[in-house]
Design a protein around this motif. Structure first.
Motif, PDB file in Angstrom:
ATOM      1  N   GLY A 114       0.812  -1.216   0.000  1.00 42.92           N
ATOM      2  CA  GLY A 114       0.000   0.000   0.000  1.00 42.92           C
ATOM      3  C   GLY A 114       0.844   1.263   0.000  1.00 42.92           C
ATOM      4  N   ASP A 115       1.958   1.236   0.720  1.00 42.46           N
ATOM      5  CA  ASP A 115       2.826   2.417   0.765  1.00 42.46           C
ATOM      6  C   ASP A 115       3.394   2.733  -0.620  1.00 42.46           C
ATOM      7  N   PHE A 116       3.795   1.705  -1.348  1.00 39.33           N
ATOM      8  CA  PHE A 116       4.326   1.931  -2.687  1.00 39.33           C
ATOM      9  C   PHE A 116       3.231   2.419  -3.631  1.00 39.33           C
ATOM     10  N   GLU A 117       2.035   1.874  -3.492  1.00 37.57           N
ATOM     11  CA  GLU A 117       0.925   2.331  -4.336  1.00 37.57           C
ATOM     12  C   GLU A 117       0.599   3.793  -4.064  1.00 37.57           C
ATOM     13  N   ARG A 118       0.654   4.199  -2.791  1.00 32.96           N
ATOM     14  CA  ARG A 118       0.415   5.600  -2.458  1.00 32.96           C
ATOM     15  C   ARG A 118       1.509   6.502  -3.033  1.00 32.96           C
ATOM     16  N   CYS A 119       2.681   5.926  -3.294  1.00 34.02           N
ATOM     17  CA  CYS A 119       3.774   6.692  -3.910  1.00 34.02           C
ATOM     18  C   CYS A 119       3.677   6.687  -5.434  1.00 34.02           C
ATOM     19  N   GLY A 120       2.673   6.006  -5.970  1.00 34.55           N
ATOM     20  CA  GLY A 120       2.455   6.035  -7.414  1.00 34.55           C
ATOM     21  C   GLY A 120       2.943   4.831  -8.181  1.00 34.55           C
ATOM     22  N   VAL A 121       3.433   3.807  -7.491  1.00 35.89           N
ATOM     23  CA  VAL A 121       3.914   2.612  -8.185  1.00 35.89           C
ATOM     24  C   VAL A 121       2.840   1.538  -8.094  1.00 35.89           C
ATOM     25  N   VAL A 122       2.284   1.171  -9.232  1.00 37.90           N
ATOM     26  CA  VAL A 122       1.242   0.140  -9.276  1.00 37.90           C
ATOM     27  C   VAL A 122       1.612  -0.898 -10.329  1.00 37.90           C
ATOM     28  N   GLY A 123       1.162  -2.133 -10.112  1.00 37.46           N
ATOM     29  CA  GLY A 123       1.400  -3.193 -11.078  1.00 37.46           C
ATOM     30  C   GLY A 123       2.804  -3.752 -11.078  1.00 37.46           C
ATOM     31  N   GLU A 124       3.577  -3.470 -10.084  1.00 44.97           N
ATOM     32  CA  GLU A 124       4.968  -3.934 -10.009  1.00 44.97           C
ATOM     33  C   GLU A 124       5.217  -4.664  -8.692  1.00 44.97           C
ATOM     34  N   GLN A 125       4.234  -5.401  -8.195  1.00 41.58           N
ATOM     35  CA  GLN A 125       4.334  -5.987  -6.862  1.00 41.58           C
ATOM     36  C   GLN A 125       5.607  -6.810  -6.655  1.00 41.58           C
TER      37      GLN A 125
ATOM     38  N   ILE B 230       8.846  -4.608  -6.943  1.00 36.22           N
ATOM     39  CA  ILE B 230       8.968  -3.729  -5.770  1.00 36.22           C
ATOM     40  C   ILE B 230       9.411  -4.531  -4.554  1.00 36.22           C
ATOM     41  N   LEU B 231       8.793  -5.687  -4.333  1.00 39.67           N
ATOM     42  CA  LEU B 231       9.158  -6.500  -3.171  1.00 39.67           C
ATOM     43  C   LEU B 231      10.599  -6.977  -3.245  1.00 39.67           C
ATOM     44  N   VAL B 232      11.040  -7.391  -4.417  1.00 40.09           N
ATOM     45  CA  VAL B 232      12.428  -7.829  -4.581  1.00 40.09           C
ATOM     46  C   VAL B 232      13.374  -6.652  -4.358  1.00 40.09           C
ATOM     47  N   GLY B 233      13.056  -5.504  -4.936  1.00 41.41           N
ATOM     48  CA  GLY B 233      13.891  -4.323  -4.747  1.00 41.41           C
ATOM     49  C   GLY B 233      13.971  -3.898  -3.292  1.00 41.41           C
ATOM     50  N   TYR B 234      12.830  -3.903  -2.624  1.00 35.93           N
ATOM     51  CA  TYR B 234      12.807  -3.513  -1.213  1.00 35.93           C
ATOM     52  C   TYR B 234      13.576  -4.521  -0.355  1.00 35.93           C
ATOM     53  N   LEU B 235      13.425  -5.803  -0.652  1.00 35.99           N
ATOM     54  CA  LEU B 235      14.169  -6.839   0.077  1.00 35.99           C
ATOM     55  C   LEU B 235      15.671  -6.621  -0.069  1.00 35.99           C
ATOM     56  N   CYS B 236      16.116  -6.309  -1.278  1.00 40.56           N
ATOM     57  CA  CYS B 236      17.537  -6.044  -1.499  1.00 40.56           C
ATOM     58  C   CYS B 236      17.990  -4.799  -0.745  1.00 40.56           C
ATOM     59  N   ALA B 237      17.172  -3.759  -0.740  1.00 34.43           N
ATOM     60  CA  ALA B 237      17.525  -2.522  -0.034  1.00 34.43           C
ATOM     61  C   ALA B 237      17.626  -2.759   1.470  1.00 34.43           C
ATOM     62  N   VAL B 238      16.697  -3.513   2.021  1.00 34.05           N
ATOM     63  CA  VAL B 238      16.713  -3.786   3.460  1.00 34.05           C
ATOM     64  C   VAL B 238      17.892  -4.689   3.820  1.00 34.05           C
ATOM     65  N   SER B 239      18.309  -5.534   2.900  1.00 35.78           N
ATOM     66  CA  SER B 239      19.415  -6.454   3.179  1.00 35.78           C
ATOM     67  C   SER B 239      20.747  -5.726   3.354  1.00 35.78           C
ATOM     68  N   ARG B 240      20.776  -4.410   3.088  1.00 33.85           N
ATOM     69  CA  ARG B 240      22.015  -3.639   3.256  1.00 33.85           C
ATOM     70  C   ARG B 240      22.566  -3.749   4.667  1.00 33.85           C
ATOM     71  N   LYS B 241      21.716  -4.085   5.625  1.00 33.83           N
ATOM     72  CA  LYS B 241      22.135  -4.196   7.021  1.00 33.83           C
ATOM     73  C   LYS B 241      22.755  -5.551   7.349  1.00 33.83           C
ATOM     74  N   LEU B 242      22.668  -6.500   6.438  1.00 32.42           N
ATOM     75  CA  LEU B 242      23.203  -7.845   6.662  1.00 32.42           C
ATOM     76  C   LEU B 242      24.699  -7.901   6.379  1.00 32.42           C
ATOM     77  N   ASP B 243      25.353  -8.948   6.881  1.00 29.85           N
ATOM     78  CA  ASP B 243      26.777  -9.133   6.597  1.00 29.85           C
ATOM     79  C   ASP B 243      27.013  -9.419   5.113  1.00 29.85           C
TER      80      ASP B 243
ATOM     81  N   MET C 224      13.341   2.107  -9.330  1.00 25.34           N
ATOM     82  CA  MET C 224      14.487   2.344  -8.456  1.00 25.34           C
ATOM     83  C   MET C 224      14.221   3.513  -7.509  1.00 25.34           C
ATOM     84  N   GLU C 225      13.679   4.593  -8.021  1.00 22.80           N
ATOM     85  CA  GLU C 225      13.396   5.759  -7.178  1.00 22.80           C
ATOM     86  C   GLU C 225      12.370   5.429  -6.102  1.00 22.80           C
ATOM     87  N   ALA C 226      11.395   4.610  -6.421  1.00 23.76           N
ATOM     88  CA  ALA C 226      10.380   4.229  -5.433  1.00 23.76           C
ATOM     89  C   ALA C 226      11.009   3.438  -4.298  1.00 23.76           C
ATOM     90  N   VAL C 227      11.887   2.501  -4.634  1.00 24.96           N
ATOM     91  CA  VAL C 227      12.561   1.709  -3.596  1.00 24.96           C
ATOM     92  C   VAL C 227      13.479   2.607  -2.777  1.00 24.96           C
TER      93      VAL C 227
END
Length: 98
Positions: free
Chosen positions: A2-13, A16-29, A48-51
């Motif tokens: 829902g947060d991504f849809e509110r930012c204007g990104v639709v149809g890329e579920q 978006i999830l893969v991109g966000y997972l990769c971005a969050v993984s920045r904290k891992l070893d 990319m800008e949405a993530v």
């Protein structure tokens, strides 16, 4: 999603999830990496800008172009636990279309 849809990104579920997972993984070893590849004007930059919008500004570094050797010359720039985003040079230099 829902947060991504509110930012204007639709149809890329999945993308978006893969991109966000990769971005969050920045904290891992061993963080994940992603390359967004598609045809021209397919929305790669928008994805990319949405993530990146969900990554704190101080934890992301964005370049419009970069060579492999340029990583050696970053000097004091600490990339650990940060997102390194490299924008497609051709797309970055193209004029915006209405």
């Amino acid at each position: 999603m829902g947060d991504f849809e509110r930012c204007g990104v639709v149809g890329e579920q999945i993308n978006i999830l893969v991109g966000y997972l990769c971005a969050v993984s920045r904290k891992l070893d061993k963080p994940l990496a992603i390359v967004i590849q598609s045809t021209s004007a397919a929305g790669k930059s928008a994805l990319m800008e949405a993530v990146l919008a969900f990554v704190p500004e101080e934890q992301r570094i964005k370049y419009s172009a970069m060579t492999g050797q340029s990583l050696y010359y970053l000097g004091d720039c600490d990339l650990q636990h940060k997102v390194l985003a490299i924008v497609e040079e051709e797309g970055a230099n193209a004029p915006a279309t209405p």
